[in-house]
Structure formats: C-alpha cells, structure tokens
Design a protein around this motif. Structure first.
Motif, PDB file in Angstrom:
ATOM      1  N   THR A   4       1.742  11.491   1.421  1.00 50.94           N
ATOM      2  CA  THR A   4       1.049  10.281   1.860  1.00 50.94           C
ATOM      3  C   THR A   4       1.079  10.190   3.379  1.00 50.94           C
ATOM      4  OG1 THR A   4       1.661   9.121  -0.179  1.00 50.94           O
ATOM      5  CG2 THR A   4       1.020   7.762   1.706  1.00 50.94           C
ATOM      6  N   THR A   5      -0.083  10.063   3.972  1.00 51.56           N
ATOM      7  CA  THR A   5      -0.164   9.961   5.425  1.00 51.56           C
ATOM      8  C   THR A   5      -0.176   8.506   5.865  1.00 51.56           C
ATOM      9  OG1 THR A   5      -2.588   9.899   5.516  1.00 51.56           O
ATOM     10  CG2 THR A   5      -1.527  12.097   5.493  1.00 51.56           C
ATOM     11  N   MET A   6       0.201   8.296   7.099  1.00 52.01           N
ATOM     12  CA  MET A   6       0.155   6.954   7.671  1.00 52.01           C
ATOM     13  C   MET A   6      -1.300   6.470   7.722  1.00 52.01           C
ATOM     14  SD  MET A   6       3.269   5.961   8.128  1.00 52.01           S
ATOM     15  CE  MET A   6       3.713   4.886   9.501  1.00 52.01           C
ATOM     16  N   GLU A   7      -2.242   7.374   7.921  1.00 53.05           N
ATOM     17  CA  GLU A   7      -3.652   7.011   7.947  1.00 53.05           C
ATOM     18  C   GLU A   7      -4.093   6.475   6.585  1.00 53.05           C
ATOM     19  OE1 GLU A   7      -2.420   9.930   9.169  1.00 53.05           O
ATOM     20  OE2 GLU A   7      -2.734   9.520  11.296  1.00 53.05           O
ATOM     21  N   ALA A  60       0.836  -1.209   0.000  1.00 52.94           N
ATOM     22  CA  ALA A  60       0.000   0.000   0.000  1.00 52.94           C
ATOM     23  C   ALA A  60       0.865   1.251   0.000  1.00 52.94           C
ATOM     24  CB  ALA A  60      -0.924  -0.012   1.219  1.00 52.94           C
ATOM     25  N   ALA A  61       1.906   1.252   0.819  1.00 54.59           N
ATOM     26  CA  ALA A  61       2.805   2.410   0.871  1.00 54.59           C
ATOM     27  C   ALA A  61       3.461   2.634  -0.487  1.00 54.59           C
ATOM     28  CB  ALA A  61       3.862   2.215   1.955  1.00 54.59           C
ATOM     29  N   ALA A  90      -5.454   2.656   5.828  1.00 52.98           N
ATOM     30  CA  ALA A  90      -6.733   2.417   5.157  1.00 52.98           C
ATOM     31  C   ALA A  90      -6.559   1.598   3.889  1.00 52.98           C
ATOM     32  CB  ALA A  90      -7.415   3.751   4.845  1.00 52.98           C
ATOM     33  N   SER A  91      -5.505   1.868   3.161  1.00 56.30           N
ATOM     34  CA  SER A  91      -5.264   1.169   1.897  1.00 56.30           C
ATOM     35  C   SER A  91      -4.769  -0.258   2.100  1.00 56.30           C
ATOM     36  CB  SER A  91      -4.261   1.971   1.065  1.00 56.30           C
ATOM     37  OG  SER A  91      -4.046   1.380  -0.177  1.00 56.30           O
ATOM     38  N   ALA A  92      -4.135  -0.543   3.232  1.00 57.21           N
ATOM     39  CA  ALA A  92      -3.499  -1.854   3.455  1.00 57.21           C
ATOM     40  C   ALA A  92      -4.454  -3.057   3.516  1.00 57.21           C
ATOM     41  CB  ALA A  92      -2.597  -1.811   4.687  1.00 57.21           C
ATOM     42  N   PRO A  93      -5.574  -3.124   4.011  1.00 56.93           N
ATOM     43  CA  PRO A  93      -6.181  -2.399   5.110  1.00 56.93           C
ATOM     44  C   PRO A  93      -5.777  -3.023   6.456  1.00 56.93           C
ATOM     45  CG  PRO A  93      -7.788  -3.892   4.172  1.00 56.93           C
ATOM     46  CD  PRO A  93      -6.510  -4.080   3.402  1.00 56.93           C
ATOM     47  N   VAL A  94      -5.298  -2.145   7.342  1.00 53.01           N
ATOM     48  CA  VAL A  94      -4.921  -2.551   8.701  1.00 53.01           C
ATOM     49  C   VAL A  94      -5.295  -1.412   9.645  1.00 53.01           C
ATOM     50  CG1 VAL A  94      -2.965  -4.023   7.971  1.00 53.01           C
ATOM     51  CG2 VAL A  94      -2.562  -1.612   8.524  1.00 53.01           C
ATOM     52  N   SER A  95      -5.335  -1.712  10.910  1.00 51.28           N
ATOM     53  CA  SER A  95      -5.571  -0.651  11.889  1.00 51.28           C
ATOM     54  C   SER A  95      -4.296   0.180  12.016  1.00 51.28           C
ATOM     55  CB  SER A  95      -5.941  -1.247  13.246  1.00 51.28           C
ATOM     56  OG  SER A  95      -4.820  -1.918  13.794  1.00 51.28           O
ATOM     57  N   LYS A  96      -4.464   1.404  12.512  1.00 48.83           N
ATOM     58  CA  LYS A  96      -3.277   2.245  12.739  1.00 48.83           C
ATOM     59  C   LYS A  96      -2.377   1.591  13.787  1.00 48.83           C
ATOM     60  CE  LYS A  96      -5.346   6.286  13.183  1.00 48.83           C
ATOM     61  NZ  LYS A  96      -5.472   7.740  13.407  1.00 48.83           N
ATOM     62  N   ARG A  97      -2.968   0.916  14.724  1.00 52.92           N
ATOM     63  CA  ARG A  97      -2.182   0.219  15.746  1.00 52.92           C
ATOM     64  C   ARG A  97      -1.285  -0.847  15.104  1.00 52.92           C
ATOM     65  NH1 ARG A  97      -4.261  -2.099  21.463  1.00 52.92           N
ATOM     66  NH2 ARG A  97      -2.408  -3.296  21.943  1.00 52.92           N
ATOM     67  N   THR A  98      -1.853  -1.613  14.168  1.00 55.94           N
ATOM     68  CA  THR A  98      -1.064  -2.635  13.469  1.00 55.94           C
ATOM     69  C   THR A  98       0.032  -1.982  12.636  1.00 55.94           C
ATOM     70  OG1 THR A  98      -2.928  -4.162  13.410  1.00 55.94           O
ATOM     71  CG2 THR A  98      -1.180  -4.523  11.777  1.00 55.94           C
ATOM     72  N   LEU A  99      -0.315  -0.903  11.939  1.00 54.26           N
ATOM     73  CA  LEU A  99       0.669  -0.192  11.127  1.00 54.26           C
ATOM     74  C   LEU A  99       1.846   0.255  11.989  1.00 54.26           C
ATOM     75  CD1 LEU A  99       1.642   1.293   8.536  1.00 54.26           C
ATOM     76  CD2 LEU A  99       0.200   3.191   9.230  1.00 54.26           C
ATOM     77  N   TYR A 100       1.556   0.904  13.108  1.00 56.54           N
ATOM     78  CA  TYR A 100       2.629   1.417  13.962  1.00 56.54           C
ATOM     79  C   TYR A 100       3.360   0.303  14.714  1.00 56.54           C
ATOM     80  CZ  TYR A 100       1.419   6.203  12.850  1.00 56.54           C
ATOM     81  OH  TYR A 100       1.214   7.389  12.177  1.00 56.54           O
ATOM     82  N   HIS A 144       4.264  -2.432  13.232  1.00 63.27           N
ATOM     83  CA  HIS A 144       5.257  -2.857  12.234  1.00 63.27           C
ATOM     84  C   HIS A 144       6.246  -1.749  11.889  1.00 63.27           C
ATOM     85  CE1 HIS A 144       3.719  -6.834  11.171  1.00 63.27           C
ATOM     86  NE2 HIS A 144       2.497  -6.330  11.324  1.00 63.27           N
ATOM     87  N   PHE A 145       5.758  -0.516  11.866  1.00 63.09           N
ATOM     88  CA  PHE A 145       6.578   0.631  11.467  1.00 63.09           C
ATOM     89  C   PHE A 145       6.330   1.774  12.441  1.00 63.09           C
ATOM     90  CE2 PHE A 145       5.602  -1.834   7.663  1.00 63.09           C
ATOM     91  CZ  PHE A 145       6.883  -2.125   7.211  1.00 63.09           C
ATOM     92  N   PRO A 146       7.124   1.862  13.516  1.00 60.12           N
ATOM     93  CA  PRO A 146       6.906   2.891  14.542  1.00 60.12           C
ATOM     94  C   PRO A 146       7.007   4.325  14.007  1.00 60.12           C
ATOM     95  CG  PRO A 146       8.416   1.210  15.337  1.00 60.12           C
ATOM     96  CD  PRO A 146       8.176   0.933  13.886  1.00 60.12           C
ATOM     97  N   ALA A 147       7.732   4.522  12.925  1.00 62.22           N
ATOM     98  CA  ALA A 147       7.870   5.861  12.340  1.00 62.22           C
ATOM     99  C   ALA A 147       7.775   5.742  10.820  1.00 62.22           C
ATOM    100  CB  ALA A 147       9.210   6.478  12.735  1.00 62.22           C
ATOM    101  N   LYS A 148       7.351   6.806  10.181  1.00 57.27           N
ATOM    102  CA  LYS A 148       7.242   6.813   8.722  1.00 57.27           C
ATOM    103  C   LYS A 148       8.598   6.559   8.078  1.00 57.27           C
ATOM    104  CE  LYS A 148       5.077   9.428   4.999  1.00 57.27           C
ATOM    105  NZ  LYS A 148       4.405  10.702   4.671  1.00 57.27           N
ATOM    106  N   ASP A 149       9.649   7.065   8.689  1.00 56.49           N
ATOM    107  CA  ASP A 149      11.010   6.848   8.191  1.00 56.49           C
ATOM    108  C   ASP A 149      11.301   5.347   8.060  1.00 56.49           C
ATOM    109  OD1 ASP A 149      13.652   7.433   7.401  1.00 56.49           O
ATOM    110  OD2 ASP A 149      13.925   8.883   8.999  1.00 56.49           O
ATOM    111  N   ASP A 150      10.856   4.551   9.037  1.00 58.66           N
ATOM    112  CA  ASP A 150      11.060   3.099   8.993  1.00 58.66           C
ATOM    113  C   ASP A 150      10.342   2.488   7.788  1.00 58.66           C
ATOM    114  OD1 ASP A 150      12.439   3.183  11.489  1.00 58.66           O
ATOM    115  OD2 ASP A 150      10.510   3.102  12.551  1.00 58.66           O
ATOM    116  N   LEU A 151       9.139   2.952   7.538  1.00 61.07           N
ATOM    117  CA  LEU A 151       8.364   2.447   6.403  1.00 61.07           C
ATOM    118  C   LEU A 151       9.012   2.860   5.083  1.00 61.07           C
ATOM    119  CD1 LEU A 151       5.962   1.001   5.189  1.00 61.07           C
ATOM    120  CD2 LEU A 151       4.575   3.036   5.649  1.00 61.07           C
TER     121      LEU A 151
END
Length: 188
Positions: A29-32, A16-17, A36-46, A48-55
């Motif tokens: 592109t926002t983390m939100e 998705a990213a 939504a596109s993945a689709p996963v919760s924001k909790r799941t996203l963070y 796996h990737f605590p910061a956008k830089d990591d993603l």
C-alpha cells in the motif's frame, strides 16, 4: 450515512489505511493510494503522518482499540477466564479478502528494524498480550503463569501465521486443541 469527507482528515486517513492495509498488506500500500482513498491531498496526509511508520503505528492502535484482534477476548469479563484464554484461538476475519493473520506480526515483518516505531509498538503489544494471559492463568491457579502464558502466546502467534499462510481460519481449531492440552497438563 456520513459521507467520508464528513469526518476529519486524520480519521479518514486512518480508515483508508486500515482498509488498504487489510486488502493489500502494508508494504504493497502506497501513501498515494491512502491519500486518494481518504480522500486528502498528499500534503495533508504527510502533515498528519510524516512517515509511513507513523501511520502504521496509528493503524495498529486503531485495530487494538476497536478490539479487532484475538487479544480482545482476554478482556471480556462476560466470559469465564478459561474460555477467554481459549477464545484467543479464533482468527479474526476482517473484510472479505484473504486471511491476513495478526496485524502486529505483519507490521513487525514489514518493519524489521527492532527500533522502528511500528516494530517497537508491536513488541509492546505482544508483551502486554502475554502479561494479560499470565494474569488470567494466575487467576486460574497456574503454577508458572508466566511460562505457560509464553507457550500459549507462541501457539496463538503460530495459529495466526498459519491461518494467513494457508488462508484458512480453521487453523484456529488446531491451536485451540494445543492450548487445551497445555491447560490440562497444568491441571486447569
């Protein structure tokens, strides 16, 4: 066809990213949106990737490992060495949106701190890119493979940037002509 939810969350997030970064750019592109596109919760996203830089670093590894950059041609043993060098002057087209140019350069621009993970990874990839060009030039008998490799890398980066700015993959033809002139001057 496998439904997106059939893949693991991490894999869906990266896919998705990649699609969103390509369509909109990294900063826009926002983390939100990614969640939504993945689709996963924001909790799941963070998780796996605590910061956008990591993603972004994972995204850059993804495009590199899938061979979605001009650098990929440098490793194609089916192509003669000189042709591999010239093949890097093709602007990869990813999707039907505007020409995005080099994803590594885009990441370095959007993460300007040289110590940020995305910027550091880009620097490492650009260094490896230049080393690979130098290896190929040494195989061709260049007198100064490292110097010529840096010149060719600068031309390749310029092609990518200008293709993005003008939304024109044809800029690669002009870069290839410049690369051919550099190689001829070296007697290659």
């Amino acid at each position: 066809m496998t439904h997106p939810r059939g893949r693991g969350a991490r894999e869906r997030i990266v896919a998705a990213a990649a699609a969103l970064f390509e369509a909109q750019g990294i900063t826009a592109t926002t983390m939100e949106q990614i969640a939504a596109s993945a689709p996963v919760s924001k909790r799941t996203l963070y998780a796996h990737f605590p910061a956008k830089d990591d993603l972004v670093v994972t995204f850059l590894r993804y495009v590199h490992e899938l061979g979605l950059t001009a650098e990929n041609a440098l490793y194609d043993d089916e192509i003669p060495v000189r042709d591999r060098i010239l093949a890097m002057f093709t602007v990869p087209v990813r999707g039907d949106g505007p020409v995005r140019g080099c994803p590594f350069t885009a990441a370095a621009i959007e993460f300007p701190d040289p110590d940020s993970p995305a910027h550091a990874y880009t620097r490492d990839r650009k260094h490896a890119f230049t080393i690979r060009i130098a290896e190929l030039l040494a195989d061709l008998g260049a007198e100064d493979p490292a110097g010529l490799a840096e010149q060719l890398a600068i031309v390749a980066d310029g092609v990518s940037s200008r293709a993005m700015v003008f939304n024109d993959t044809g800029r690669a033809d002009l870069g290839r002509a410049a690369a051919e002139a550099l190689l001829r001057a070296e007697g290659i």
